[in-house]
Enzyme design. Sequence first.
Site, PDB file in Angstrom:
ATOM      1  N   ARG A   1      11.800   1.055   6.401  1.00 43.81           N
ATOM      2  CA  ARG A   1      11.003   1.959   5.593  1.00 43.81           C
ATOM      3  C   ARG A   1      11.885   3.172   5.302  1.00 43.81           C
ATOM      4  NH1 ARG A   1       7.493   0.533   9.974  1.00 43.81           N
ATOM      5  NH2 ARG A   1       5.764  -0.810   9.322  1.00 43.81           N
TER       6      ARG A   1
ATOM      7  N   LYS B   1       5.525   4.395  11.917  1.00 47.83           N
ATOM      8  CA  LYS B   1       4.208   3.937  11.509  1.00 47.83           C
ATOM      9  C   LYS B   1       3.546   3.169  12.649  1.00 47.83           C
ATOM     10  CE  LYS B   1       1.980   1.909   7.459  1.00 47.83           C
ATOM     11  NZ  LYS B   1       2.204   1.187   6.176  1.00 47.83           N
TER      12      LYS B   1
ATOM     13  N   HIS C   1      10.527   1.489  -2.527  1.00 48.64           N
ATOM     14  CA  HIS C   1       9.939   0.640  -1.480  1.00 48.64           C
ATOM     15  C   HIS C   1      10.190  -0.841  -1.754  1.00 48.64           C
ATOM     16  CE1 HIS C   1       7.326  -0.421   1.840  1.00 48.64           C
ATOM     17  NE2 HIS C   1       6.646  -1.234   1.047  1.00 48.64           N
TER      18      HIS C   1
ATOM     19  N   ARG D   1      12.815  -2.672   0.422  1.00 38.78           N
ATOM     20  CA  ARG D   1      12.325  -3.263   1.678  1.00 38.78           C
ATOM     21  C   ARG D   1      11.613  -4.580   1.407  1.00 38.78           C
ATOM     22  NH1 ARG D   1      10.132  -2.231   6.992  1.00 38.78           N
ATOM     23  NH2 ARG D   1       7.932  -2.765   7.203  1.00 38.78           N
TER      24      ARG D   1
ATOM     25  N   HIS E   1       5.886  -4.408  11.987  1.00 41.22           N
ATOM     26  CA  HIS E   1       4.478  -4.622  11.663  1.00 41.22           C
ATOM     27  C   HIS E   1       3.644  -4.743  12.934  1.00 41.22           C
ATOM     28  CE1 HIS E   1       5.617  -6.414   7.471  1.00 41.22           C
ATOM     29  NE2 HIS E   1       5.563  -5.101   7.477  1.00 41.22           N
TER      30      HIS E   1
ATOM     31  N   TYR F   1       3.760 -10.371   2.244  1.00 44.51           N
ATOM     32  CA  TYR F   1       4.970 -10.527   1.447  1.00 44.51           C
ATOM     33  C   TYR F   1       5.035 -11.912   0.806  1.00 44.51           C
ATOM     34  CZ  TYR F   1       6.776  -6.176   3.378  1.00 44.51           C
ATOM     35  OH  TYR F   1       6.940  -4.854   3.711  1.00 44.51           O
TER      36      TYR F   1
END
Length: 248
Positions: free
Chosen positions: A85, A108, A181, A184, A215, A224
């Site tokens: 990120r 995150k 972004h 990524r 994640h 994704y």
Amino acid sequence: MKQRARRLNSLILFARYIRAEDAAHEVPPNGVFAHQPRSRPRPHIYTPAEIAAILAEARQLPPAGSLRPHTFYTLFGLVAACGLRISEALALQIEDIRPDGLYIRETKFRKSRLVPLHPTTSKQLALYLDRRQQLTRVETRVFVSLRRKPLRYPTVNGTFLFLLRKLGLRAGPGQSGPRLHDVRHTFASRALENSPDEPSRITKHMLALSTYLGHVCITDTYWYLQSTTHLMTGIADDCQAYLEGDQP
């Protein structure tokens, strides 16, 4: 109201799916409830040539001979090579660069992880840090501005959009198009493309990628798959082959 909108949206997605097999099925209209579910923008999957062009342009950023072109070349290259990120890359401290990889601190969802580095990435980081340390030894952040202060997201994003427009990959201000972004997202898509064929190994590959990307739930990694057209096409082709009795 929000919960009703979410349920209706799920029903609409299912209705579209079954309508593909039988046009007699009705698809409920959008916008029945005031609340509209948040939709993510369609990602742009950068080609290797596009990534190379962005990095080449970053190396030409002014002022010539300053740290700035080396900073953005290394920053964008790191995000492309590791799928970080952008907030994680900007938060990196010098001490976070370790012999066994990058230590990504609580970002995150308050998760920390260790991201392995390819030898070429480690080499470029070392070259950048050597040049950076010659200019400033006070700031502990890895990526700094010409004022020797930590880089901020608006500056980084603005520079990336400038490079995209210069390369003709994005229209003028206010227009939609490829984003920072999406670098990524490109990393994740390429990793999914290289997944092994055996079902048991696919599961391990997905779990490893989910951990690597930071994640919390593996379902975040599945996104994704469903948001990348060519990956979904491949899944659909394999499913069709399986239903027809062929080994996918």
